[in-house]
Design a protein around this motif. Structure first.
Motif, mmCIF file in Angstrom:
data_model
loop_
_atom_site.group_PDB
_atom_site.id
_atom_site.type_symbol
_atom_site.label_atom_id
_atom_site.label_comp_id
_atom_site.label_asym_id
_atom_site.label_seq_id
_atom_site.Cartn_x
_atom_site.Cartn_y
_atom_site.Cartn_z
ATOM 1 N N PHE A 167 -7.162 9.771 -2.814
ATOM 2 C CA PHE A 167 -6.905 8.361 -3.120
ATOM 3 C C PHE A 167 -5.885 7.757 -2.149
ATOM 4 O O PHE A 167 -5.981 6.584 -1.794
ATOM 5 N N ILE A 168 -4.930 8.570 -1.709
ATOM 6 C CA ILE A 168 -3.972 8.094 -0.708
ATOM 7 C C ILE A 168 -4.688 7.851 0.619
ATOM 8 O O ILE A 168 -4.505 6.806 1.256
ATOM 9 N N PRO A 220 -6.210 2.837 -4.869
ATOM 10 C CA PRO A 220 -5.550 2.721 -6.173
ATOM 11 C C PRO A 220 -6.510 2.347 -7.298
ATOM 12 O O PRO A 220 -6.359 2.822 -8.428
ATOM 13 N N LEU A 221 -7.489 1.504 -7.013
ATOM 14 C CA LEU A 221 -8.443 1.115 -8.064
ATOM 15 C C LEU A 221 -9.231 2.322 -8.562
ATOM 16 O O LEU A 221 -9.389 2.522 -9.769
ATOM 17 N N PHE A 222 -9.722 3.151 -7.641
ATOM 18 C CA PHE A 222 -10.458 4.351 -8.060
ATOM 19 C C PHE A 222 -9.529 5.359 -8.730
ATOM 20 O O PHE A 222 -9.935 6.037 -9.676
ATOM 21 N N TYR A 223 -8.286 5.468 -8.258
ATOM 22 C CA TYR A 223 -7.326 6.359 -8.912
ATOM 23 C C TYR A 223 -7.118 5.941 -10.362
ATOM 24 O O TYR A 223 -7.166 6.769 -11.279
ATOM 25 N N LEU A 224 -6.880 4.638 -10.573
ATOM 26 C CA LEU A 224 -6.668 4.146 -11.935
ATOM 27 C C LEU A 224 -7.913 4.327 -12.802
ATOM 28 O O LEU A 224 -7.814 4.678 -13.978
ATOM 29 N N GLY A 275 0.818 -1.213 0.000
ATOM 30 C CA GLY A 275 0.000 0.000 0.000
ATOM 31 C C GLY A 275 0.848 1.258 0.000
ATOM 32 O O GLY A 275 0.561 2.219 -0.725
ATOM 33 N N VAL A 276 1.909 1.267 0.795
ATOM 34 C CA VAL A 276 2.808 2.425 0.832
ATOM 35 C C VAL A 276 3.489 2.609 -0.518
ATOM 36 O O VAL A 276 3.578 3.733 -1.045
ATOM 37 N N LEU A 277 3.968 1.515 -1.103
ATOM 38 C CA LEU A 277 4.623 1.613 -2.415
ATOM 39 C C LEU A 277 3.652 2.119 -3.487
ATOM 40 O O LEU A 277 4.022 2.947 -4.332
ATOM 41 N N VAL A 278 2.424 1.658 -3.444
ATOM 42 C CA VAL A 278 1.420 2.120 -4.415
ATOM 43 C C VAL A 278 1.126 3.600 -4.192
ATOM 44 O O VAL A 278 0.966 4.360 -5.156
ATOM 45 N N CYS A 279 1.084 4.043 -2.940
ATOM 46 C CA CYS A 279 0.846 5.462 -2.669
ATOM 47 C C CYS A 279 1.984 6.320 -3.203
ATOM 48 O O CYS A 279 1.744 7.402 -3.743
ATOM 49 N N VAL A 280 3.223 5.852 -3.056
ATOM 50 C CA VAL A 280 4.369 6.576 -3.610
ATOM 51 C C VAL A 280 4.234 6.669 -5.125
ATOM 52 O O VAL A 280 4.444 7.736 -5.716
ATOM 53 N N TRP A 281 3.855 5.557 -5.771
ATOM 54 C CA TRP A 281 3.667 5.580 -7.225
ATOM 55 C C TRP A 281 2.526 6.522 -7.612
ATOM 56 O O TRP A 281 2.667 7.315 -8.556
ATOM 57 N N ALA A 336 -7.408 3.937 4.458
ATOM 58 C CA ALA A 336 -8.660 3.604 5.150
ATOM 59 C C ALA A 336 -9.348 2.377 4.560
ATOM 60 O O ALA A 336 -9.943 1.586 5.292
ATOM 61 N N LEU A 337 -9.271 2.222 3.228
ATOM 62 C CA LEU A 337 -10.063 1.191 2.553
ATOM 63 C C LEU A 337 -9.239 0.234 1.701
ATOM 64 O O LEU A 337 -9.801 -0.537 0.917
ATOM 65 N N GLY A 338 -7.921 0.323 1.793
ATOM 66 C CA GLY A 338 -7.076 -0.622 1.066
ATOM 67 C C GLY A 338 -7.072 -0.388 -0.437
ATOM 68 O O GLY A 338 -6.934 0.738 -0.914
#
Length: 103
Positions: free
Chosen positions: A73-74, A85-89, A52-58, A79-81
């Motif tokens: 989204f971060i 990232p799914l909604f961001y994408l 999750g942290v790595l995805v937030c950095v990306w 809060a929701l895992g």
């Protein structure tokens, strides 16, 4: 609409249904606490935290390049895992489809 956008919406819907079933069964705290019943669950929990942290950095880097807002989204990720990232994408694909093609 692109195939990627449709696939992301399908994943969000399916994962949302699974999440709703889990929430109805054990609640939000039950999902969290079940990770600490044994060492395997604890390892998976921390693996997902690291991911999750790595995805937030990306996401932060990607949003910065695109001039997009990423903080909702971060926060959603913490809060929701995977929903963050799914909604961001999905939003990224939606915006790409609405952007006029440059020649």
């Amino acid at each position: 609409m692109s195939g990627r956008f449709i696939a992301l919406i399908a994943v969000i819907a399916a994962f949302g249904a699974l999440t709703a079933l889990a929430l109805m069964d054990v609640g939000y705290s039950g999902i969290f606490l079940s990770s600490f019943r044994d060492m395997a669950g604890t390892q998976i929990f921390f693996d997902l935290v690291i991911m999750g942290v790595l995805v937030c950095v990306w996401m932060y880097s990607d949003a910065r390049e695109r001039g997009a807002v990423v903080w909702p989204f971060i926060l959603m990720t913490f809060a929701l895992g995977s929903f963050g990232p799914l909604f961001y994408l999905a939003l990224r694909e939606w915006n790409a489809a609405r952007r006029p093609a440059t020649a």
